[in-house]
Design an enzyme around this catalytic site. Structure first.
Site, PDB file in Angstrom:
ATOM      1  CB  ALA A  69      26.540 -17.192 -28.101  1.00 27.79           C
ATOM      2  CG  ASP A  70      23.060 -19.183 -24.495  1.00 31.13           C
ATOM      3  OD1 ASP A  70      22.713 -18.489 -25.456  1.00 31.13           O
ATOM      4  OD2 ASP A  70      22.579 -20.305 -24.260  1.00 31.13           O
ATOM      5  CG  LEU A  71      26.994 -19.106 -20.243  1.00 36.02           C
ATOM      6  CD1 LEU A  71      27.800 -20.285 -19.735  1.00 36.02           C
ATOM      7  CD2 LEU A  71      25.921 -18.723 -19.242  1.00 36.02           C
TER       8      LEU A  71
END
Length: 393
Positions: free
Chosen positions: A168-170
């Site tokens: 999700a972050d990347l």
């Protein structure tokens, strides 16, 4: 050599931590002038996440190259005045606070739009700028959980698994923000007008959960964890242990690769059965597990060299750094940091014609370029010193 693709693009970066930092590093690597705006206190607190190399965290140093940094207190009128001067000719403003924070500071999209109608203003958040969860705190594991990704991750009949790769972050955050910003910049160049770009890490993670959604179209529910096309439900796609406790990945989805694999292990009876499901598929997987475990990883690496069947060793990161393919692609670089010494980093991964990736600036010190930026805005030494005394910079 031509100028880098984003040469001349000015980016004001208000973000902290990983998703925003990697987004703006990608922009900086492609030639954008990225200026980190950090508060005069801790600044971007990812600088100080332990363990530290010497002065800074390795985490910060690997996602902050090719940027400049200035200290600026956006809560003070004088700080906001400086920010407006910077934003008046910026191409991009990027922030990753919780929704509503920049509006309360008086530097939200509508505020900047009044002085710069060309601005591309990107807001990255966990859940997006609207909806009932908009102000909730979260991290990668939470966004993946809401998007249904965590439920799909792990072994059959086992619990959900944690990953050391922040999907999700990347993918949902960093890469989706880059995509949105670049699309808006293309439009800006055509129309001379900017756009507001709202990136939700949860939304952008969900939008890439293609295989589970496709399965639901057929069966009304996603397959159980570890029992779908790419998670262990068929024998031709999976991870198998070798005799020395290492592992090989097999991705023989196409019949030609599966049949080549079966011929290579002298099991022509398994040809055409790579996508066998249920108990029969698990039985084939069990047979393959025994076959793989009869030889060490070195044997199977040699096998994969001889037999074109989409097989690869599961490497450690250290082994990846020594891998001949990744070495040939120049995927690892060492940068000398003034405060911390030599730091190994990933190179910018996209190759362009007439472009050579370079680290033109090491990760900046906290506020390292404050004077440089203020002088470019027309502030003389006396004015800069007054701002320092007022703790604006």
């Amino acid at each position: 050599m031509r100028a880098k693709p984003l040469n001349g693009i000015k980016v004001l970066d208000l973000s902290r931590l990983l998703p925003g930092a990697l987004c703006t590093q990608h922009l900086a690597d492609m030639g954008a002038d990225v200026l980190k705006i950090e508060d005069p206190g801790l600044g971007d607190y990812s600088r100080w996440i332990k363990p530290l190399i010497k002065v800074h965290s390795a985490f910060f140093l690997t996602v902050s190259r090719n940027k400049r940094s200035m200290k600026l207190d956006l809560k003070k009128p004088e700080g906001k005045e400086v920010f407006f001067k910077l934003a008046s000719d910026a191409d991009v403003v990027f922030e990753s606070f919780r929704p509503g924070v920049t509006d309360r500071l008086g530097i939200g999209y509508e505020d900047i739009l009044k002085i710069n109608p060309r601005v591309v203003y990107c807001s990255l958040s966990g859940y997006g700028q609207d909806g009932p969860y908009r102000e909730r705190a979260g991290h990668d594991v939470n966004y993946c959980s809401y998007a249904g990704v965590t439920d799909q991750t792990g072994e059959w009949q086992g619990p959900p698994a944690l990953l050391n790769f922040q999907i999700a972050d990347l993918a949902g955050g960093s890469l989706s923000s880059v995509m949105g910003i670049l699309a808006a910049l293309v439009d800006q160049q055509r129309t001379n007008q900017g756009r507001f770009v709202d990136v939700s890490m949860t939304d952008c993670t969900l939008a890439h959960a293609v295989i589970p959604l496709a399965r639901m179209e057929i069966e009304d529910e996603p397959r159980a964890r570890g029992d779908d096309y790419l998670t262990g439900g068929i024998p031709s796609y999976g991870i198998y242990e070798t005799s020395d406790g290492r592992h090989m990945s097999l991705g023989a989805l196409e019949p030609k690769f599966w049949d080549a694999f079966c011929a290579g292990i002298n099991r022509p009876d398994l040809a055409g059965r790579g996508e066998t499901w249920g108990d029969d598929g698990r039985a084939i997987r069990a047979e393959l597990a025994n076959i793989f475990k009869s030889e060490n990883q070195g044997y199977w690496i040699d096998f994969a060299e001889r037999v074109d069947c989409c097989m690869a060793p599961v490497l450690t990161l250290r082994e990846s750094m020594e891998n001949e393919q990744l070495q040939a692609r120049g995927m690892f670089v060492t940068d000398s940091q003034p405060t911390d010494g030599a730091v190994t980093q990933f190179a910018f991964p996209i190759k362009f014609s007439d472009f050579e990736f370079s680290i033109d600036r090491p990760a900046p010190g906290h506020g390292e370029h404050t004077n440089e930026v203020l002088e470019a805005l027309g502030y003389d030494n006396g004015a800069i010193e007054r701002l320092r005394q007022m703790e604006v910079v």
